[in-house]
Design a protein around this motif. Sequence first.
Motif, short mmCIF file in Angstrom:
data_model
loop_
_atom_site.label_atom_id
_atom_site.label_comp_id
_atom_site.label_asym_id
_atom_site.label_seq_id
_atom_site.Cartn_x
_atom_site.Cartn_y
_atom_site.Cartn_z
N CYS A 2 0.83 -1.22 -0.11
CA CYS A 2 0.10 0.07 0.09
C CYS A 2 0.94 1.33 0.04
O CYS A 2 0.67 2.15 -0.54
N GLN A 3 1.99 1.18 0.57
CA GLN A 3 2.94 2.44 0.71
C GLN A 3 3.77 2.53 -0.92
O GLN A 3 4.27 3.52 -1.11
N SER A 4 3.96 1.30 -1.53
CA SER A 4 4.55 1.27 -2.60
C SER A 4 4.29 1.25 -4.03
O SER A 4 4.76 1.50 -4.81
N CYS A 5 2.93 0.94 -3.86
CA CYS A 5 2.27 0.86 -5.30
C CYS A 5 1.62 1.91 -5.81
O CYS A 5 1.39 1.92 -7.02
N PRO A 6 1.33 3.24 -5.21
CA PRO A 6 0.89 4.23 -5.80
C PRO A 6 1.53 4.82 -7.07
O PRO A 6 2.92 4.93 -6.89
N GLY A 7 1.02 4.99 -8.20
CA GLY A 7 1.72 5.43 -9.34
C GLY A 7 2.29 4.31 -10.37
O GLY A 7 2.73 4.55 -11.54
N ILE A 8 2.26 3.11 -9.69
CA ILE A 8 2.80 1.88 -10.70
C ILE A 8 2.04 1.51 -12.10
O ILE A 8 2.61 1.33 -13.01
N ASP A 9 0.59 1.85 -11.98
CA ASP A 9 -0.07 1.69 -13.13
C ASP A 9 0.30 2.81 -14.19
O ASP A 9 0.52 2.50 -15.30
N ALA A 10 0.51 3.90 -13.58
CA ALA A 10 1.04 4.99 -14.69
C ALA A 10 2.48 4.81 -15.31
O ALA A 10 2.42 5.11 -16.46
N ARG A 11 3.50 4.20 -14.11
CA ARG A 11 4.62 3.96 -14.70
C ARG A 11 4.49 2.84 -15.77
O ARG A 11 5.40 3.21 -16.85
N LEU A 12 3.89 2.00 -15.68
CA LEU A 12 3.71 0.90 -16.58
C LEU A 12 3.35 1.34 -17.91
O LEU A 12 3.81 1.10 -19.06
N ALA A 13 2.21 2.41 -18.06
CA ALA A 13 1.69 2.74 -19.16
C ALA A 13 2.83 3.77 -19.89
O ALA A 13 2.82 3.64 -21.26
N THR A 14 3.57 4.45 -19.06
CA THR A 14 4.72 5.25 -19.66
C THR A 14 5.78 4.47 -20.16
O THR A 14 6.11 4.71 -21.48
N LEU A 15 6.14 3.31 -19.50
CA LEU A 15 7.14 2.32 -20.17
C LEU A 15 6.59 1.81 -21.54
O LEU A 15 7.41 1.89 -22.51
N LYS A 16 5.32 1.53 -21.40
CA LYS A 16 4.94 0.77 -22.91
C LYS A 16 4.76 1.99 -23.84
O LYS A 16 4.82 1.40 -25.11
N LYS A 17 4.54 3.17 -23.67
CA LYS A 17 4.73 4.29 -24.68
C LYS A 17 5.87 4.41 -25.02
O LYS A 17 6.23 4.46 -26.36
N LYS A 18 6.97 4.55 -24.03
CA LYS A 18 8.31 4.64 -24.48
C LYS A 18 8.87 3.65 -25.34
O LYS A 18 9.75 4.12 -26.33
N TYR A 19 8.48 2.42 -25.18
CA TYR A 19 9.07 1.29 -25.77
C TYR A 19 8.48 0.55 -26.75
O TYR A 19 8.53 -0.53 -27.12
N ARG A 20 7.41 1.17 -27.19
CA ARG A 20 6.38 0.63 -28.23
C ARG A 20 6.91 0.33 -29.43
O ARG A 20 6.58 -0.92 -30.30
N GLY A 21 8.14 1.03 -29.84
CA GLY A 21 8.82 0.08 -30.96
C GLY A 21 9.87 -0.85 -30.70
O GLY A 21 10.44 -1.35 -31.79
N ASP A 22 10.03 -1.32 -29.56
CA ASP A 22 10.99 -2.32 -29.19
C ASP A 22 10.24 -3.58 -28.88
O ASP A 22 9.86 -3.84 -27.72
N PRO A 23 10.21 -4.63 -29.76
CA PRO A 23 9.44 -5.77 -29.64
C PRO A 23 9.90 -6.42 -28.24
O PRO A 23 9.21 -7.07 -27.51
N ALA A 24 11.12 -6.87 -28.00
CA ALA A 24 11.70 -7.38 -26.99
C ALA A 24 11.19 -6.71 -25.64
O ALA A 24 10.63 -7.56 -24.84
#
Length: 58
Positions: A2-24
């Motif tokens: 509960c103390q460490s998960c805030p924002g994790i969903d948004a971080r994952l979305a950001t990573l997916k957007k950043k690396y959308r051109g890298d299949p691996a």
Amino acid sequence: MCQSCPGIDARLATLKKKYRGDPAVMKALQSLDEHVEPMGRDEAKRFCATTRKPAWAK
């Protein structure tokens, strides 16, 4: 969690957007759950109240 998960969903979305051109990287990110955080304040309170904290967090 509960103390460490805030924002994790948004971080994952950001990573997916950043690396959308890298299949691996996308393959690795696709295995992660997109909705880790409880939805809404009431659900978060219920989740945190019923989740057992690890011994090191006490």
